[in-house]
Design an enzyme around this catalytic site. Sequence first.
Site, short mmCIF file in Angstrom:
data_model
loop_
_atom_site.label_atom_id
_atom_site.label_comp_id
_atom_site.label_asym_id
_atom_site.label_seq_id
_atom_site.Cartn_x
_atom_site.Cartn_y
_atom_site.Cartn_z
N LYS A 148 30.63 43.81 45.69
CA LYS A 148 32.05 44.16 45.79
C LYS A 148 32.91 43.01 45.28
O LYS A 148 33.80 42.50 45.96
CB LYS A 148 32.40 44.54 47.23
CG LYS A 148 31.64 45.77 47.70
CD LYS A 148 31.88 46.94 46.77
CE LYS A 148 30.76 47.94 46.72
NZ LYS A 148 30.98 48.99 45.71
N GLU A 161 39.20 50.41 40.76
CA GLU A 161 39.64 49.58 39.63
C GLU A 161 41.01 50.02 39.11
O GLU A 161 41.82 49.20 38.68
CB GLU A 161 38.63 49.66 38.49
CG GLU A 161 37.31 48.98 38.76
CD GLU A 161 36.28 49.30 37.69
OE1 GLU A 161 35.24 48.62 37.68
OE2 GLU A 161 36.49 50.23 36.88
N ASP A 195 34.42 53.16 43.10
CA ASP A 195 34.56 51.98 42.27
C ASP A 195 35.49 52.21 41.09
O ASP A 195 36.41 51.41 40.84
CB ASP A 195 33.18 51.53 41.77
CG ASP A 195 33.24 50.18 41.08
OD1 ASP A 195 33.40 49.17 41.80
OD2 ASP A 195 33.13 50.11 39.85
N SER A 216 25.41 36.35 22.98
CA SER A 216 25.13 35.94 24.35
C SER A 216 23.83 35.15 24.48
O SER A 216 23.60 34.53 25.53
CB SER A 216 25.07 37.18 25.26
OG SER A 216 26.30 37.87 25.25
#
Length: 590
Positions: free
Chosen positions: A245, A312, A308, A160
């Site tokens: 969100k 998902e 959350d 990365s």
Amino acid sequence: MAAATSSIAPSLSCPSPCSSSKTLRSSKARALALPNIGFLSSSSKSLRSLTATVAGNGVGSSLAARMVSSSAVKAPMSLDFETSVFKKEKVSLAGYEEYIVRGGRDLFKHLPDAFKGVKQIGVIGWGSQGPAQAQNLRDSLVEAKSDIVVKIGLRKGSRSFEEARAAGFTEESGTLGDIWETISGSDLVLLLISDAAQADNYEKIFSHMKPNSILGLSHGFLLGHLQSLGLDFPKNISVVAVCPKGMGPSVRRLYVQGKEINGAGINASFAVHQDVDGRAADVALGWSVALGSPFTFATTLEQEYRSDIFGERGILLGAVHGIVESLFRRYTENGMSEDLAYKNTVECITGTISRTISTQGMLAVYNSLSEEGKKDFETAYSASFYPCMEILYECYEDVQSGSEIRSVVLAGRRFYEKEGLPAFPMGNIDQTRMWKVGERVRKSRPAGDLGPLYPFTAGVYVALMMAQIEILRKKGHSYSEIINESVIESVDSLNPFMHARGVSFMVDNCSTTARLGSRKWAPRFDYILTQQALVAVDSGAAINRDLISNFFSDPVHGAIEVCAQLRPTVDISVPADADFVRPELRQSSN
């Protein structure tokens, strides 16, 4: 629920409930207790009647409502907070008062005050949220003429580094470096590495943080993991959360689009878990405003991770994956062409339905149908609501008990060889017939085509959404959290990307926790719809009229309307080649 601090204290007084016509109310269950998620009595009577009908046709009894009384329900906890920097507003959602802070680029001038005492913000990780949050923070602070440094911290040898440099972060400028040096030198540490990595490295992370520094999370998973071990965060640091969100690429894309429209972005929740010096709430709100959040609402770290992780596995990804697999198979088996079946499942949900819900609400989906289409919608809704709720109920309690969190941690460890056993990283799902059809459909799709509105698919999808809303409501979540987690994040963030690239692409390339959850729970939704809901339809089960009536009168519609008024005028623009593949997956992605 985690104990809140003085910066964001839950009010123990219950706000006045709505009138008796708005009776579906929240019930917060203790973590390991078996809660009563009671339904309206009239609905339950009709459900029992429906169950008796379909049971005689070979359908299992799991459609039955277990409990019909809601005498033990309590209003959701009201979360208030204090801020000396931003303007707090009160909104009324379904008869309950909540507090928010509106965002906007005109508020960037307040960021130096919000971040008082912060000289360096360390963004740890470059996965889904890392690139978006680091760039948004950097750009907002530059606009605010602040000299606060935003520095990326990565493990040595990470692939990365190259992408971070391409985004303008460099070792020479002091904005890119080793993860441990970055943590040690930062006053605000945004821990945006994967959930499994947090679980495996939290002790070392805590040991490198400066006393009185602030740990920032964008997911409450780490708290859930610590709770499962009987632990908590060190007491010499503050702990806050800002949880957009939407996935990282949505956070960045709408921020960039919003440079022309003040206030465009992705909503966020915020929480203060620990506050050692009274700065935590303002720092968290400053962080959210700098990300471009149109409005920020209060939650707790515990409620956040529950909603959350659950979301998902539900409407955001896992359940959508399951229902489109089930419906595509049904439509093709009944003679529909593969291309049309794909359009009437995936394209219908990620395109037309999502846009309609985003701009006009769920009732508008129903009202836009023909009379015959409304009958098909009601048939699908009535047959699907309780089967979807059954799996959602189980899923929430697996999250609540810590079982799902332990599953994620253990799965992450199986990605590598251990104990003489081979590594088992996640494979891709995009090579099966349905997803190959999807590639063909998208290649020939006209620009801007949102797909058809197929009534039966709409009925199943809206039933799923309403079932998820009801579970969260009965579990004591605020309407802000319910609507953002079950509606806004779905139709304004994830579904537009899935429309551009396909559901399978999202399942293969989103966060590790979400990918694991989708693979685990999608088959459960697929099977229960196939084995119960669709069998009930084929056997001619009567439509549950009370259930349909409750859908029309549910107070969530008014609450969604209030949230829609806070929505920016910008719709997310996602090109067909939109890239949200995490760096570590690039070599294996197509």
